[in-house]
Design a protein around this motif. Structure first.
Motif, PDB file in Angstrom:
ATOM      1  N   ASP A  23       0.837  -1.211   0.000  1.00 54.71           N
ATOM      2  CA  ASP A  23       0.000   0.000   0.000  1.00 54.71           C
ATOM      3  C   ASP A  23       0.868   1.257   0.000  1.00 54.71           C
ATOM      4  OD1 ASP A  23      -2.319  -1.582   0.084  1.00 54.71           O
ATOM      5  OD2 ASP A  23      -2.523  -1.398   2.271  1.00 54.71           O
ATOM      6  N   ALA A  24       1.900   1.268   0.837  1.00 56.86           N
ATOM      7  CA  ALA A  24       2.782   2.437   0.941  1.00 56.86           C
ATOM      8  C   ALA A  24       3.490   2.716  -0.385  1.00 56.86           C
ATOM      9  CB  ALA A  24       3.808   2.228   2.060  1.00 56.86           C
ATOM     10  N   TRP A  25       3.797   1.668  -1.136  1.00 57.69           N
ATOM     11  CA  TRP A  25       4.435   1.840  -2.435  1.00 57.69           C
ATOM     12  C   TRP A  25       3.431   2.188  -3.529  1.00 57.69           C
ATOM     13  CZ3 TRP A  25       7.637  -3.206  -1.648  1.00 57.69           C
ATOM     14  CH2 TRP A  25       8.823  -2.909  -0.943  1.00 57.69           C
ATOM     15  N   GLY A  26       2.144   2.207  -3.184  1.00 59.55           N
ATOM     16  CA  GLY A  26       1.114   2.536  -4.164  1.00 59.55           C
ATOM     17  C   GLY A  26       0.805   1.410  -5.133  1.00 59.55           C
ATOM     18  N   LEU A  27       1.108   0.186  -4.735  1.00 58.13           N
ATOM     19  CA  LEU A  27       0.831  -0.974  -5.582  1.00 58.13           C
ATOM     20  C   LEU A  27      -0.581  -1.470  -5.284  1.00 58.13           C
ATOM     21  CD1 LEU A  27       4.256  -2.801  -5.195  1.00 58.13           C
ATOM     22  CD2 LEU A  27       3.539  -1.169  -6.952  1.00 58.13           C
ATOM     23  N   THR A  28      -1.324  -1.770  -6.321  1.00 61.74           N
ATOM     24  CA  THR A  28      -2.703  -2.199  -6.124  1.00 61.74           C
ATOM     25  C   THR A  28      -2.812  -3.716  -6.243  1.00 61.74           C
ATOM     26  OG1 THR A  28      -3.216  -1.848  -8.443  1.00 61.74           O
ATOM     27  CG2 THR A  28      -3.643  -0.018  -6.950  1.00 61.74           C
ATOM     28  N   TYR A  29      -3.776  -4.259  -5.523  1.00 60.88           N
ATOM     29  CA  TYR A  29      -4.036  -5.699  -5.518  1.00 60.88           C
ATOM     30  C   TYR A  29      -5.440  -5.922  -4.970  1.00 60.88           C
ATOM     31  CZ  TYR A  29      -2.905  -4.914  -0.630  1.00 60.88           C
ATOM     32  OH  TYR A  29      -2.891  -4.415   0.649  1.00 60.88           O
ATOM     33  N   ARG A  30      -5.965  -7.088  -5.273  1.00 63.50           N
ATOM     34  CA  ARG A  30      -7.213  -7.539  -4.648  1.00 63.50           C
ATOM     35  C   ARG A  30      -6.823  -8.633  -3.661  1.00 63.50           C
ATOM     36  NH1 ARG A  30      -8.602  -7.644 -10.151  1.00 63.50           N
ATOM     37  NH2 ARG A  30      -8.528  -9.921 -10.141  1.00 63.50           N
ATOM     38  N   LEU A  31      -7.289  -8.513  -2.428  1.00 61.16           N
ATOM     39  CA  LEU A  31      -6.970  -9.495  -1.395  1.00 61.16           C
ATOM     40  C   LEU A  31      -8.131 -10.461  -1.229  1.00 61.16           C
ATOM     41  CD1 LEU A  31      -5.114 -10.512   0.893  1.00 61.16           C
ATOM     42  CD2 LEU A  31      -6.264  -8.874   2.399  1.00 61.16           C
ATOM     43  N   HIS A  32      -7.826 -11.745  -1.284  1.00 64.50           N
ATOM     44  CA  HIS A  32      -8.815 -12.803  -1.080  1.00 64.50           C
ATOM     45  C   HIS A  32      -8.386 -13.611   0.142  1.00 64.50           C
ATOM     46  CE1 HIS A  32     -10.362 -12.036  -5.131  1.00 64.50           C
ATOM     47  NE2 HIS A  32      -9.099 -12.019  -5.522  1.00 64.50           N
ATOM     48  N   THR A  33      -9.330 -13.936   0.992  1.00 62.26           N
ATOM     49  CA  THR A  33      -9.052 -14.837   2.113  1.00 62.26           C
ATOM     50  C   THR A  33      -9.784 -16.151   1.848  1.00 62.26           C
ATOM     51  OG1 THR A  33     -10.877 -13.923   3.403  1.00 62.26           O
ATOM     52  CG2 THR A  33      -8.706 -12.966   3.763  1.00 62.26           C
ATOM     53  N   HIS A  34      -9.210 -17.239   2.314  1.00 61.06           N
ATOM     54  CA  HIS A  34      -9.736 -18.573   2.025  1.00 61.06           C
ATOM     55  C   HIS A  34      -9.135 -19.564   3.003  1.00 61.06           C
ATOM     56  CE1 HIS A  34      -5.802 -18.883   0.142  1.00 61.06           C
ATOM     57  NE2 HIS A  34      -6.113 -17.832  -0.621  1.00 61.06           N
ATOM     58  N   THR A  35      -9.542 -20.812   2.907  1.00 62.51           N
ATOM     59  CA  THR A  35      -8.924 -21.852   3.723  1.00 62.51           C
ATOM     60  C   THR A  35      -7.460 -21.985   3.318  1.00 62.51           C
ATOM     61  OG1 THR A  35      -9.533 -23.565   2.138  1.00 62.51           O
ATOM     62  CG2 THR A  35     -11.092 -23.147   3.932  1.00 62.51           C
ATOM     63  N   PRO A  36      -6.613 -22.463   4.201  1.00 57.77           N
ATOM     64  CA  PRO A  36      -5.206 -22.639   3.832  1.00 57.77           C
ATOM     65  C   PRO A  36      -5.057 -23.546   2.614  1.00 57.77           C
ATOM     66  CG  PRO A  36      -5.445 -22.801   6.200  1.00 57.77           C
ATOM     67  CD  PRO A  36      -6.843 -22.785   5.610  1.00 57.77           C
ATOM     68  N   ALA A 157      -1.914  -6.911 -10.617  1.00 55.78           N
ATOM     69  CA  ALA A 157      -1.634  -6.655 -12.033  1.00 55.78           C
ATOM     70  C   ALA A 157      -0.149  -6.874 -12.292  1.00 55.78           C
ATOM     71  CB  ALA A 157      -2.039  -5.239 -12.407  1.00 55.78           C
ATOM     72  N   ARG A 158       0.154  -7.368 -13.481  1.00 56.23           N
ATOM     73  CA  ARG A 158       1.549  -7.655 -13.847  1.00 56.23           C
ATOM     74  C   ARG A 158       2.452  -6.441 -13.624  1.00 56.23           C
ATOM     75  NH1 ARG A 158       0.830  -8.658 -18.939  1.00 56.23           N
ATOM     76  NH2 ARG A 158       1.400  -6.591 -19.610  1.00 56.23           N
ATOM     77  N   GLY A 159       2.001  -5.269 -14.008  1.00 61.05           N
ATOM     78  CA  GLY A 159       2.809  -4.059 -13.839  1.00 61.05           C
ATOM     79  C   GLY A 159       3.113  -3.764 -12.381  1.00 61.05           C
ATOM     80  N   ASP A 160       2.142  -3.981 -11.505  1.00 58.47           N
ATOM     81  CA  ASP A 160       2.372  -3.768 -10.075  1.00 58.47           C
ATOM     82  C   ASP A 160       3.325  -4.820  -9.517  1.00 58.47           C
ATOM     83  OD1 ASP A 160       0.864  -1.402  -9.389  1.00 58.47           O
ATOM     84  OD2 ASP A 160      -0.942  -2.564  -9.794  1.00 58.47           O
ATOM     85  N   MET A 161       3.211  -6.061 -10.014  1.00 56.25           N
ATOM     86  CA  MET A 161       4.146  -7.093  -9.570  1.00 56.25           C
ATOM     87  C   MET A 161       5.576  -6.717  -9.970  1.00 56.25           C
ATOM     88  SD  MET A 161       4.491 -11.104 -10.635  1.00 56.25           S
ATOM     89  CE  MET A 161       5.084 -10.643 -12.267  1.00 56.25           C
ATOM     90  N   MET A 162       5.753  -6.251 -11.198  1.00 57.67           N
ATOM     91  CA  MET A 162       7.089  -5.864 -11.646  1.00 57.67           C
ATOM     92  C   MET A 162       7.590  -4.646 -10.856  1.00 57.67           C
ATOM     93  SD  MET A 162       7.783  -8.318 -13.595  1.00 57.67           S
ATOM     94  CE  MET A 162       9.430  -7.740 -14.013  1.00 57.67           C
ATOM     95  N   ALA A 163       6.693  -3.724 -10.511  1.00 55.70           N
ATOM     96  CA  ALA A 163       7.074  -2.574  -9.685  1.00 55.70           C
ATOM     97  C   ALA A 163       7.511  -3.042  -8.295  1.00 55.70           C
ATOM     98  CB  ALA A 163       5.922  -1.581  -9.597  1.00 55.70           C
ATOM     99  N   PHE A 164       6.868  -4.082  -7.774  1.00 58.87           N
ATOM    100  CA  PHE A 164       7.281  -4.670  -6.495  1.00 58.87           C
ATOM    101  C   PHE A 164       8.722  -5.161  -6.605  1.00 58.87           C
ATOM    102  CE2 PHE A 164       7.896  -8.751  -4.273  1.00 58.87           C
ATOM    103  CZ  PHE A 164       7.820  -8.331  -2.957  1.00 58.87           C
ATOM    104  N   PHE A 165       9.028  -5.911  -7.669  1.00 59.17           N
ATOM    105  CA  PHE A 165      10.398  -6.411  -7.838  1.00 59.17           C
ATOM    106  C   PHE A 165      11.390  -5.254  -7.952  1.00 59.17           C
ATOM    107  CE2 PHE A 165       8.213 -10.290  -9.737  1.00 59.17           C
ATOM    108  CZ  PHE A 165       8.316 -11.016  -8.572  1.00 59.17           C
ATOM    109  N   ASP A 166      11.015  -4.194  -8.631  1.00 58.73           N
ATOM    110  CA  ASP A 166      11.881  -3.012  -8.722  1.00 58.73           C
ATOM    111  C   ASP A 166      12.107  -2.406  -7.338  1.00 58.73           C
ATOM    112  OD1 ASP A 166      12.107  -3.268 -11.480  1.00 58.73           O
ATOM    113  OD2 ASP A 166      10.609  -1.717 -11.914  1.00 58.73           O
ATOM    114  N   GLN A 167      11.045  -2.294  -6.552  1.00 58.21           N
ATOM    115  CA  GLN A 167      11.151  -1.699  -5.211  1.00 58.21           C
ATOM    116  C   GLN A 167      12.132  -2.465  -4.322  1.00 58.21           C
ATOM    117  OE1 GLN A 167      10.052   0.989  -3.622  1.00 58.21           O
ATOM    118  NE2 GLN A 167       8.757   1.804  -5.242  1.00 58.21           N
ATOM    119  N   ILE A 168      12.109  -3.790  -4.419  1.00 60.14           N
ATOM    120  CA  ILE A 168      12.976  -4.596  -3.549  1.00 60.14           C
ATOM    121  C   ILE A 168      14.313  -4.925  -4.213  1.00 60.14           C
ATOM    122  CG2 ILE A 168      11.008  -5.521  -2.249  1.00 60.14           C
ATOM    123  CD1 ILE A 168      11.456  -8.195  -3.810  1.00 60.14           C
TER     124      ILE A 168
END
Length: 176
Positions: A23-36, A157-168
């Motif tokens: 969230d702090a990096w401004g990356l968007t996602y949809r969170l789903h909760t489910h059984t393990p 989204a693929r772009g947000d995932m790639m931005a995550f890799f860039d951030q780290i």
């Protein structure tokens, strides 16, 4: 100890803290909760509820591997892709590969078996884990991943995932 969010406070970085960082990096996602979900078969049983019509979604299987020189790898593949560890080792140019232990998984990626995910590279980059991803991810609109626990899935989204890799500062090697 399990890999669900019930035990997230025993991880070096909790799932909640990871989501707050996204969230702090401004990356968007949809969170789903489910059984393990512990296996690809478990995931196939619930993934339909995450899919959005018209989106190309990639569901993953993740392998934590080591080579004979004790180097660590996280390999992320499209969930139905067959894998031959001998051929994979040859493709990566590292010789034979074997599965890493649960203790090494926790030490190097900060997660437990059943929660392996590209998002664990937030810990893995600090421990020299090399990351390889199925080239199919380059075509997907959305990638489903566990946020360090196996009773949650983020659809990113693929772009947000790639931005995550860039951030780290994680270099992604692509597998064809």
């Amino acid at each position: 100890m399990g890999a669900s969010s019930t035990f997230q406070d025993t991880l070096p970085l909790s799932s909640d803290a990871l989501l707050a960082q996204l969230d702090a990096w401004g990356l968007t996602y949809r969170l789903h909760t489910h059984t393990p979900l512990r296996t690809v078969e478990d995931a196939k049983g619930v993934e339909d509820q995450f899919l959005v019509p018209g989106e190309s979604t990639l569901c993953l299987k993740n392998l934590y591997l080591r080579d004979k020189k004790k180097r660590n790898y996280l390999v992320t593949l499209e969930q139905s892709r067959e894998i031959d560890l001998k051929a994979l080792g040859a493709e990566l140019g590292v010789g034979s590969l074997s599965f890493g232990s649960a203790d090494r998984l926790f030490q190097n990626l900060g997660i437990r078996p059943g929660a392996v995910s590209p998002l664990a590279m937030i810990n893995g980059v600090q421990n020299n884990v090399r990351f390889f991803m199925d080239a199919a991810a380059q075509q997907a609109d959305v990638i489903n991943m566990h946020p360090l626990v196996n009773d949650r899935t983020v659809a990113m989204a693929r772009g947000d995932m790639m931005a995550f890799f860039d951030q780290i500062k994680c270099e992604v090697g692509w597998l064809h």
